[in-house]
Design an enzyme around this catalytic site. Sequence first.
Site, PDB file in Angstrom:
ATOM      1  N   THR A  94       3.265   8.282   7.225  1.00  0.00           N
ATOM      2  CA  THR A  94       2.891   9.297   6.474  1.00  0.00           C
ATOM      3  C   THR A  94       2.188  10.376   6.936  1.00  0.00           C
ATOM      4  O   THR A  94       1.338  10.210   7.981  1.00  0.00           O
ATOM      5  CB  THR A  94       2.017   8.747   5.281  1.00  0.00           C
ATOM      6  OG1 THR A  94       1.504   9.765   4.501  1.00  0.00           O
ATOM      7  CG2 THR A  94       0.908   7.867   5.470  1.00  0.00           C
ATOM      8  N   TYR A 129      -5.536   5.341   1.916  1.00  0.00           N
ATOM      9  CA  TYR A 129      -4.431   5.238   2.078  1.00  0.00           C
ATOM     10  C   TYR A 129      -3.690   5.420   3.638  1.00  0.00           C
ATOM     11  O   TYR A 129      -3.063   4.714   3.916  1.00  0.00           O
ATOM     12  CB  TYR A 129      -3.472   6.181   1.089  1.00  0.00           C
ATOM     13  CG  TYR A 129      -2.084   6.237   1.338  1.00  0.00           C
ATOM     14  CD1 TYR A 129      -1.237   5.269   1.112  1.00  0.00           C
ATOM     15  CD2 TYR A 129      -1.419   7.368   2.005  1.00  0.00           C
ATOM     16  CE1 TYR A 129       0.267   5.310   1.364  1.00  0.00           C
ATOM     17  CE2 TYR A 129      -0.274   7.634   2.003  1.00  0.00           C
ATOM     18  CZ  TYR A 129       0.538   6.872   1.692  1.00  0.00           C
ATOM     19  OH  TYR A 129       1.962   6.709   1.798  1.00  0.00           O
TER      20      TYR A 129
HETATM   21  N1  LIG Z   1       6.796   9.324  -1.559  1.00  0.00           N
HETATM   22  C1  LIG Z   1       6.252   9.921  -0.666  1.00  0.00           C
HETATM   23  O1  LIG Z   1       6.122  11.124  -0.782  1.00  0.00           O
HETATM   24  C2  LIG Z   1       5.881   9.090   0.562  1.00  0.00           C
HETATM   25  C3  LIG Z   1       5.564  10.047   1.808  1.00  0.00           C
HETATM   26  C4  LIG Z   1       5.089   9.307   2.605  1.00  0.00           C
HETATM   27  C5  LIG Z   1       5.186   8.033   2.764  1.00  0.00           C
HETATM   28  N2  LIG Z   1       5.729   7.141   1.866  1.00  0.00           N
HETATM   29  C6  LIG Z   1       5.861   5.638   1.951  1.00  0.00           C
HETATM   30  O2  LIG Z   1       7.024   5.481   1.558  1.00  0.00           O
HETATM   31  C7  LIG Z   1       7.368   4.037   1.363  1.00  0.00           C
HETATM   32  C8  LIG Z   1       8.101   4.105   0.123  1.00  0.00           C
HETATM   33  O3  LIG Z   1       7.511   4.935  -1.065  1.00  0.00           O
HETATM   34  P1  LIG Z   1       8.065   5.203  -2.380  1.00  0.00           P
HETATM   35  O4  LIG Z   1       7.473   6.612  -2.892  1.00  0.00           O
HETATM   36  O5  LIG Z   1       9.537   4.835  -2.490  1.00  0.00           O
HETATM   37  O6  LIG Z   1       7.412   4.390  -3.216  1.00  0.00           O
HETATM   38  P2  LIG Z   1       7.632   3.204  -4.545  1.00  0.00           P
HETATM   39  O7  LIG Z   1       6.608   2.692  -5.113  1.00  0.00           O
HETATM   40  O8  LIG Z   1       8.753   4.001  -5.248  1.00  0.00           O
HETATM   41  O9  LIG Z   1       8.359   2.198  -3.509  1.00  0.00           O
HETATM   42  C9  LIG Z   1       7.713   1.162  -3.125  1.00  0.00           C
HETATM   43  C10 LIG Z   1       8.144   0.041  -3.238  1.00  0.00           C
HETATM   44  O10 LIG Z   1       7.848  -1.170  -2.655  1.00  0.00           O
HETATM   45  C11 LIG Z   1       7.679  -2.606  -3.847  1.00  0.00           C
HETATM   46  N3  LIG Z   1       6.538  -3.070  -2.998  1.00  0.00           N
HETATM   47  C12 LIG Z   1       5.223  -2.658  -3.260  1.00  0.00           C
HETATM   48  N4  LIG Z   1       4.259  -3.760  -2.685  1.00  0.00           N
HETATM   49  C13 LIG Z   1       5.309  -4.623  -2.114  1.00  0.00           C
HETATM   50  C14 LIG Z   1       5.041  -5.735  -1.386  1.00  0.00           C
HETATM   51  N5  LIG Z   1       3.971  -6.278  -1.111  1.00  0.00           N
HETATM   52  N6  LIG Z   1       5.976  -6.651  -1.309  1.00  0.00           N
HETATM   53  C15 LIG Z   1       7.487  -5.989  -1.540  1.00  0.00           C
HETATM   54  N7  LIG Z   1       7.573  -5.044  -2.317  1.00  0.00           N
HETATM   55  C16 LIG Z   1       6.660  -4.188  -2.596  1.00  0.00           C
HETATM   56  C17 LIG Z   1       7.532  -1.637  -4.989  1.00  0.00           C
HETATM   57  O11 LIG Z   1       7.836  -2.660  -6.088  1.00  0.00           O
HETATM   58  C18 LIG Z   1       8.508  -0.673  -4.836  1.00  0.00           C
HETATM   59  O12 LIG Z   1       9.812  -0.966  -5.061  1.00  0.00           O
HETATM   60  C19 LIG Z   1       5.792   3.801   1.052  1.00  0.00           C
HETATM   61  O13 LIG Z   1       5.306   2.868   2.243  1.00  0.00           O
HETATM   62  C20 LIG Z   1       4.995   4.873   1.149  1.00  0.00           C
HETATM   63  O14 LIG Z   1       3.699   4.753   1.649  1.00  0.00           O
HETATM   64  C21 LIG Z   1       5.905   8.098   0.836  1.00  0.00           C
HETATM   65  O1  LIG Z   2       0.269  16.612 -11.377  1.00  0.00           O
HETATM   66  C1  LIG Z   2      -0.009  16.888 -10.120  1.00  0.00           C
HETATM   67  C2  LIG Z   2       0.416  16.146  -8.968  1.00  0.00           C
HETATM   68  C3  LIG Z   2       0.054  16.660  -7.782  1.00  0.00           C
HETATM   69  N1  LIG Z   2      -0.568  17.803  -7.720  1.00  0.00           N
HETATM   70  C4  LIG Z   2      -0.976  18.344  -6.454  1.00  0.00           C
HETATM   71  O2  LIG Z   2       0.184  18.383  -5.712  1.00  0.00           O
HETATM   72  C5  LIG Z   2      -0.021  18.032  -4.311  1.00  0.00           C
HETATM   73  C6  LIG Z   2       1.041  17.023  -3.902  1.00  0.00           C
HETATM   74  O3  LIG Z   2       0.567  15.799  -4.342  1.00  0.00           O
HETATM   75  P1  LIG Z   2       1.488  14.481  -4.654  1.00  0.00           P
HETATM   76  O4  LIG Z   2       2.764  14.861  -5.030  1.00  0.00           O
HETATM   77  O5  LIG Z   2       0.811  13.516  -5.532  1.00  0.00           O
HETATM   78  O6  LIG Z   2       1.658  14.099  -3.320  1.00  0.00           O
HETATM   79  P2  LIG Z   2       0.347  13.698  -2.097  1.00  0.00           P
HETATM   80  O7  LIG Z   2      -0.899  13.477  -2.561  1.00  0.00           O
HETATM   81  O8  LIG Z   2       0.471  14.903  -1.318  1.00  0.00           O
HETATM   82  O9  LIG Z   2       1.003  12.551  -1.301  1.00  0.00           O
HETATM   83  C7  LIG Z   2       2.374  12.241  -1.197  1.00  0.00           C
HETATM   84  O10 LIG Z   2       2.814  12.614   0.070  1.00  0.00           O
HETATM   85  C8  LIG Z   2       2.198  11.964   1.090  1.00  0.00           C
HETATM   86  C9  LIG Z   2       2.641  12.684   2.613  1.00  0.00           C
HETATM   87  O11 LIG Z   2       2.067  14.134   2.661  1.00  0.00           O
HETATM   88  C10 LIG Z   2       2.454  10.351   1.273  1.00  0.00           C
HETATM   89  O12 LIG Z   2       1.785   9.948   1.946  1.00  0.00           O
HETATM   90  C11 LIG Z   2       2.131  10.043  -0.302  1.00  0.00           C
HETATM   91  O13 LIG Z   2       2.379   8.749  -0.321  1.00  0.00           O
HETATM   92  C12 LIG Z   2       2.873  10.811  -1.226  1.00  0.00           C
HETATM   93  O14 LIG Z   2       2.224  10.379  -2.556  1.00  0.00           O
HETATM   94  C13 LIG Z   2      -1.398  17.682  -4.348  1.00  0.00           C
HETATM   95  O15 LIG Z   2      -2.128  18.861  -3.845  1.00  0.00           O
HETATM   96  C14 LIG Z   2      -1.791  17.255  -5.480  1.00  0.00           C
HETATM   97  O16 LIG Z   2      -2.939  17.543  -5.860  1.00  0.00           O
HETATM   98  C15 LIG Z   2      -1.108  18.456  -8.825  1.00  0.00           C
HETATM   99  O17 LIG Z   2      -1.649  19.501  -8.780  1.00  0.00           O
HETATM  100  N2  LIG Z   2      -0.838  18.016  -9.948  1.00  0.00           N
END
Ligand SMILES: NC(=O)c1ccc[n+]([C@@H]2O[C@H](COP(=O)([O-])OP(=O)(O)OC[C@H]3O[C@@H](n4cnc5c(N)ncnc54)[C@H](O)[C@@H]3O)[C@@H](O)[C@H]2O)c1
Ligand SMILES: O=c1ccn([C@@H]2O[C@H](COP(=O)(O)OP(=O)(O)O[C@H]3O[C@H](CO)[C@@H](O)[C@H](O)[C@H]3O)[C@@H](O)[C@H]2O)c(=O)[nH]1
Length: 343
Positions: free
Chosen positions: A131, A155
């Site tokens: 991330t 995190y």
């Molecule tokens: N969404 C973002 O913007 C973002 C950004 C950077 C990194 N990531 C990373 O990408 C990955 C996926 O994120 P996402 O947005 O799809 O989240 P998500 O919550 O939709 O997906 C996570 C999945 O992992 C499963 N899970 C959680 N803990 C587990 C465990 N111990 N064993 C087996 N399954 C488990 C959950 O049930 C879920 O299906 C995460 O590792 C997150 O940190 C996400």
């Molecule tokens: O209701 C909301 C939700 C979000 N935000 C803002 O929007 C931005 C983005 O927030 P969010 O969409 O929650 O994402 P992040 O906190 O930036 O984190 C995401 O992006 C990261 C990488 O940049 C990943 O590691 C995390 O898992 C993923 O949740 C931030 O400034 C938040 O404070 C608001 O102001 N209002």
Amino acid sequence: MTMQDFRATRLMNGSSVLVTGGAGYIGSHAVLALLDAGERAVVIDDLSTGLQAAVPEGVPFYRASCGDTAMVAKILQNHAVDTIMHFAGSISVAESVRDPGKYYLNNTVNTHALISQAERAGVLHFIFSSTAAVYGEPRTIPIEEENATLPINPYGRSKLAIEWMLRDAAASTSLRYCALRYFNVAGADPAGRSGQSTREAFHLIHVAVQAALGRRQGMDVFGSDYPTSDGSCIRDYVHVTDLAQAHVDALTYLRSGGESLTCNVGYGRGYSVLDVIDVVKRVCRVDFDVRTRERRPGDPAILVASNAKAKSILRWRSCHDHLEQIVQHALSWERQLKFGVPA
Ligand SMILES: NC(=O)c1ccc[n+]([C@@H]2O[C@H](COP(=O)([O-])OP(=O)(O)OC[C@H]3O[C@@H](n4cnc5c(N)ncnc54)[C@H](O)[C@@H]3O)[C@@H](O)[C@H]2O)c1
Ligand SMILES: O=c1ccn([C@@H]2O[C@H](COP(=O)(O)OP(=O)(O)O[C@H]3O[C@H](CO)[C@@H](O)[C@H](O)[C@H]3O)[C@@H](O)[C@H]2O)c(=O)[nH]1
């Protein structure tokens, strides 16, 4: 049979990719990208936030934690897994500040168990969901992979520790890895096969689209005094389908002998929270209430990627680098959800 013979046989017989967290938002898109590329996938997910319905029919599914060593060992053996794509984990910056232990346990400790099993079974490649949060408050924008990693929330620290474990594992075994540092992932599969389905999902674009559809009463903006042009945070929003493709590219890269790699995945362009809300209102053709709130703990002001490494080394090409399109796809997905689950 030596470990080398075992690996050769595995590659010859057609190997599978184990997708942890494959029932989640990004993992389910990665499974689709793998199937589209003609790969075999197998999913392990504890369904803590994911939905089994997000796993395409025909893909073997195991409901278990990726930290369940006996289950993981069985899957690696039975499915001839050559690569693990590791998405499973806990993902909320704000929650990690309130409950850091959950993040060290579910992210760091469980991944330690998974890497140990990968080493024991002779898995060749490991592609990890890292991330942008590992950078903390970056000193220069866009952020290059060589920037200092000084995470400002649990995190980010729980994920950086995994990068260190992978680096050490690769130095002491023949495992090779790609740690992909995603920026902010958004949007949905353009063909409508998957999207954000977690009921409690809190991500900005998801929340704004829900507000536009009247599924919540307006929305909050966390912080108006950041050192940015409009005072709200700036992020680099990457389409989930482009991100999924980066995993397929990483798989191709590792299978063709590429060295272990740590690499950003983002478009290299930042939008403020207020910019994003404007785009959502325009695409959805609706106005909604926006309330200014205190800063959310753990949020850095600006995160924008340099993606030169992904482009040159992984040969990653983006196809959906338009905020309007990201919002449109998120909107189409959200519209067809019934009570928070796919109709
Ligand atoms: N969404 C973002 O913007 C973002 C950004 C950077 C990194 N990531 C990373 O990408 C990955 C996926 O994120 P996402 O947005 O799809 O989240 P998500 O919550 O939709 O997906 C996570 C999945 O992992 C499963 N899970 C959680 N803990 C587990 C465990 N111990 N064993 C087996 N399954 C488990 C959950 O049930 C879920 O299906 C995460 O590792 C997150 O940190 C996400
Ligand atoms: O209701 C909301 C939700 C979000 N935000 C803002 O929007 C931005 C983005 O927030 P969010 O969409 O929650 O994402 P992040 O906190 O930036 O984190 C995401 O992006 C990261 C990488 O940049 C990943 O590691 C995390 O898992 C993923 O949740 C931030 O400034 C938040 O404070 C608001 O102001 N209002």
